[in-house]
Design a protein around this motif. Sequence first.
Motif, PDB file in Angstrom:
ATOM      1  N   GLN A  44      25.547 -11.656 119.884  1.00 17.00           N
ATOM      2  CA  GLN A  44      25.957 -10.689 120.901  1.00 17.00           C
ATOM      3  C   GLN A  44      26.160  -9.306 120.262  1.00 17.00           C
ATOM      4  O   GLN A  44      26.908  -9.174 119.293  1.00 17.00           O
ATOM      5  CB  GLN A  44      27.278 -11.136 121.540  1.00 17.00           C
TER       6      GLN A  44
ATOM      7  N   TYR B  92      27.165 -19.073 117.488  1.00 15.69           N
ATOM      8  CA  TYR B  92      27.348 -17.803 118.194  1.00 15.69           C
ATOM      9  C   TYR B  92      28.084 -16.832 117.269  1.00 15.69           C
ATOM     10  O   TYR B  92      29.131 -17.156 116.722  1.00 15.69           O
ATOM     11  CB  TYR B  92      28.162 -18.040 119.474  1.00 15.69           C
ATOM     12  N   THR B  93      27.492 -15.652 117.068  1.00 15.40           N
ATOM     13  CA  THR B  93      28.211 -14.606 116.347  1.00 15.40           C
ATOM     14  C   THR B  93      27.850 -13.260 116.977  1.00 15.40           C
ATOM     15  O   THR B  93      27.147 -13.214 117.993  1.00 15.40           O
ATOM     16  CB  THR B  93      27.949 -14.662 114.828  1.00 15.40           C
ATOM     17  N   GLY B  94      28.336 -12.162 116.410  1.00 18.12           N
ATOM     18  CA  GLY B  94      28.053 -10.879 117.048  1.00 18.12           C
ATOM     19  C   GLY B  94      28.387  -9.687 116.182  1.00 18.12           C
ATOM     20  O   GLY B  94      28.900  -9.827 115.071  1.00 18.12           O
ATOM     21  N   ARG B  95      28.072  -8.533 116.762  1.00 19.49           N
ATOM     22  CA  ARG B  95      28.440  -7.289 116.082  1.00 19.49           C
ATOM     23  C   ARG B  95      28.715  -6.211 117.122  1.00 19.49           C
ATOM     24  O   ARG B  95      28.026  -6.116 118.142  1.00 19.49           O
ATOM     25  CB  ARG B  95      27.304  -6.830 115.165  1.00 19.49           C
ATOM     26  N   GLY B  96      29.730  -5.409 116.845  1.00 22.45           N
ATOM     27  CA  GLY B  96      30.003  -4.240 117.671  1.00 22.45           C
ATOM     28  C   GLY B  96      29.287  -3.048 117.066  1.00 22.45           C
ATOM     29  O   GLY B  96      29.635  -2.612 115.984  1.00 22.45           O
TER      30      GLY B  96
ATOM     31  N   GLU C 216      31.603  -2.862 124.402  1.00 17.20           N
ATOM     32  CA  GLU C 216      32.883  -2.811 123.679  1.00 17.20           C
ATOM     33  C   GLU C 216      33.034  -1.496 122.907  1.00 17.20           C
ATOM     34  O   GLU C 216      34.079  -0.838 122.963  1.00 17.20           O
ATOM     35  CB  GLU C 216      32.965  -3.984 122.692  1.00 17.20           C
ATOM     36  N   LYS C 217      31.983  -1.123 122.196  1.00 19.36           N
ATOM     37  CA  LYS C 217      32.108   0.075 121.367  1.00 19.36           C
ATOM     38  C   LYS C 217      32.194   1.334 122.227  1.00 19.36           C
ATOM     39  O   LYS C 217      32.862   2.294 121.877  1.00 19.36           O
ATOM     40  CB  LYS C 217      30.966   0.147 120.356  1.00 19.36           C
TER      41      LYS C 217
ATOM     42  N   CYS D 159      32.729 -16.061 112.060  1.00 20.50           N
ATOM     43  CA  CYS D 159      33.097 -14.651 112.258  1.00 20.50           C
ATOM     44  C   CYS D 159      34.144 -14.221 111.253  1.00 20.50           C
ATOM     45  O   CYS D 159      34.750 -15.048 110.564  1.00 20.50           O
ATOM     46  CB  CYS D 159      33.603 -14.408 113.681  1.00 20.50           C
TER      47      CYS D 159
ATOM     48  N   THR E 226      27.798  -5.941 121.164  1.00 16.74           N
ATOM     49  CA  THR E 226      28.732  -5.466 122.189  1.00 16.74           C
ATOM     50  C   THR E 226      28.693  -3.945 122.305  1.00 16.74           C
ATOM     51  O   THR E 226      29.638  -3.251 121.905  1.00 16.74           O
ATOM     52  CB  THR E 226      30.159  -5.948 121.858  1.00 16.74           C
TER      53      THR E 226
ATOM     54  N   PHE F 234      38.923 -15.452 120.227  1.00 12.33           N
ATOM     55  CA  PHE F 234      38.532 -16.850 120.307  1.00 12.33           C
ATOM     56  C   PHE F 234      39.728 -17.785 120.435  1.00 12.33           C
ATOM     57  O   PHE F 234      39.578 -18.921 120.871  1.00 12.33           O
ATOM     58  CB  PHE F 234      37.595 -17.188 119.147  1.00 12.33           C
TER      59      PHE F 234
ATOM     60  N   GLN G  98      38.360 -11.216 114.408  1.00  8.53           N
ATOM     61  CA  GLN G  98      37.902 -11.594 115.753  1.00  8.53           C
ATOM     62  C   GLN G  98      38.705 -12.753 116.337  1.00  8.53           C
ATOM     63  O   GLN G  98      38.461 -13.214 117.454  1.00  8.53           O
ATOM     64  CB  GLN G  98      36.410 -11.961 115.719  1.00  8.53           C
TER      65      GLN G  98
ATOM     66  N   GLN H   3      33.324 -11.104 125.631  1.00  9.03           N
ATOM     67  CA  GLN H   3      33.130 -11.645 124.281  1.00  9.03           C
ATOM     68  C   GLN H   3      33.322 -13.168 124.261  1.00  9.03           C
ATOM     69  O   GLN H   3      32.742 -13.854 123.428  1.00  9.03           O
ATOM     70  CB  GLN H   3      34.058 -10.963 123.265  1.00  9.03           C
TER      71      GLN H   3
HETATM   72  N1  TRP Z   1      33.860  -7.680 118.605  1.00  7.81           N
HETATM   73  C1  TRP Z   1      32.951  -7.860 117.486  1.00  7.81           C
HETATM   74  C2  TRP Z   1      32.940  -6.553 116.639  1.00  7.81           C
HETATM   75  O1  TRP Z   1      33.518  -5.578 116.976  1.00  7.81           O
HETATM   76  C3  TRP Z   1      31.548  -8.174 117.933  1.00  7.81           C
HETATM   77  C4  TRP Z   1      31.380  -9.590 118.398  1.00  7.81           C
HETATM   78  C5  TRP Z   1      31.047 -10.002 119.666  1.00  7.81           C
HETATM   79  C6  TRP Z   1      31.511 -10.773 117.616  1.00  7.81           C
HETATM   80  N2  TRP Z   1      30.961 -11.339 119.723  1.00  7.81           N
HETATM   81  C7  TRP Z   1      31.231 -11.852 118.495  1.00  7.81           C
HETATM   82  C8  TRP Z   1      31.803 -11.015 116.266  1.00  7.81           C
HETATM   83  C9  TRP Z   1      31.277 -13.180 118.032  1.00  7.81           C
HETATM   84  C10 TRP Z   1      31.842 -12.331 115.819  1.00  7.81           C
HETATM   85  C11 TRP Z   1      31.592 -13.396 116.705  1.00  7.81           C
HETATM   86  O2  TRP Z   1      32.319  -6.543 115.608  1.00  7.81           O
END
Ligand code: TRP
Length: 325
Positions: free
Chosen positions: A52, A17-21, A57-58, A165, A54, A173, A169, A140
Motif C-alpha cells: 500500500q 501486506y506492507t506499505g510506504r507513506g 496519508e501523506k 513493518c 498511502t 495494527f 506502525q 491502512q
Molecule cells: N503508514 C505507513 C508509513 O507512513 C505506510 C503503510 C501503509 C504501511 N500500510 C502499511 C507500512 C503496512 C507498513 C505496513 O510509512
Amino acid sequence: MEHILDMYEKGEPFYLYTGRGPSSDSLHLGHLVPFQFTQWLQRVFNAPLVIQLTDDEKFYWKRYLTLQEASRLGFENSKDIIACGFDVSKTFIFRDTDYIQHLYPTVNKIARVVTCNKAVGTFGFSDSDHIGKYGFPAIQAAPAFSSCFPQIFAGREDVQCLIPCAIDQDPYFRMTRDIAPTLGWKKPALIHSRFFPALQGPKTKMSASSAESAIYVTDTPEQIAHKIKTYAFSGGQETKELHEELGGNCDMDVSYQYLTFFLHDDAKLEWIRQEYTAGRMMTSQIKQHLIDTIVPMVLDFQKSRARVTDDIVESFMAVREIKPF
Ligand code: TRP
C-alpha cells in the motif's frame, strides 16, 4: 507469527501486506530494511504480497504536500521498492487514491466499529485535528483483510495476513487486530523490524530531510564512506590506549548496530562484536567493516533500480488476476 508457521506447515497459505507513506523522493537505508525483509519472506514462502502506498496519508499529514505530488512520489518510490527484488507475478502495488474503490467496502466496515474515543486513545488525535486523520486508520487497516483483493483471492475474506513493518506502525495494527474478530475476520499477524537509528546515535531517528543523519540509496561509495567516517556515532573510547583498556560499547555504536541489519554472516558479526568489545578492534576498523558491507549492497541496489522503468511500475500496479498460491 507462530500460528502462521503452524498453518503454513499444514498447507494453509497466507499473504503478506506492507506499505510506504510516500513523502520524499529519496529513500534511506532505514526505509529499505522492512522491504528487504518482506522480499525475503516472499521468496522463502512463495507468498503473494500487497504493498500500500498511502499518498492520502501523506497529503493529510504533510501540509506542504499537494495530493498530486504525494501520488507522484508514490509512483517514484515504487521503483525503489521494486528494486528490492519483488516477484511481479506475486506482487500487487497500489496507491490509495487509485485503488480506493476496491478498499472502500472493507474501509466502511472497519470505520463503523472504531469510535473517535478509540482513535484518540490509539493515535493521540486532538479536537483540532482535521477529520481526514480520524478516517485514515481504517484505510491502512483494510488491506490486512483479503476482502480488499478479489482479483487475487477470488472473493475469499478469510485468507490469513502477515504484516512485516517497522515498529512505529504498531498502533494501526493493534487497532486492526482489535476489530478483526468483531467483523468475523482473522487477525493479521505482525512481525516488526527493530528501530533503525540515525548516524548520530542509537536513540536518534533517521530523517529523509537531514542529509547528515542518513545514508541514501542514491549515495555514491565515496559519500557512504565519508558519512560513516564523519558521522557514525562511535561506542569506542576517547583514545587508543583507553579503547584497548576498556573496549568499545556495541550497544552505543551505530556502525555495529547497522552491521546487525546488513551483515548476513552471523559468525563474522559475532567475531566483530567480540573484537570490538574487547578493545582489539578500533573504531576506524569497525567503520571499515560497515563500509565494506554497505557499499556492495547499495551498488547492487542501484543497478537493479536503474532497470526499473515506468512500464515495470505499471505492471506491478495493474489491477489484475494474481495466482495467489
Ligand atoms: N503508514 C505507513 C508509513 O507512513 C505506510 C503503510 C501503509 C504501511 N500500510 C502499511 C507500512 C503496512 C507498513 C505496513 O510509512
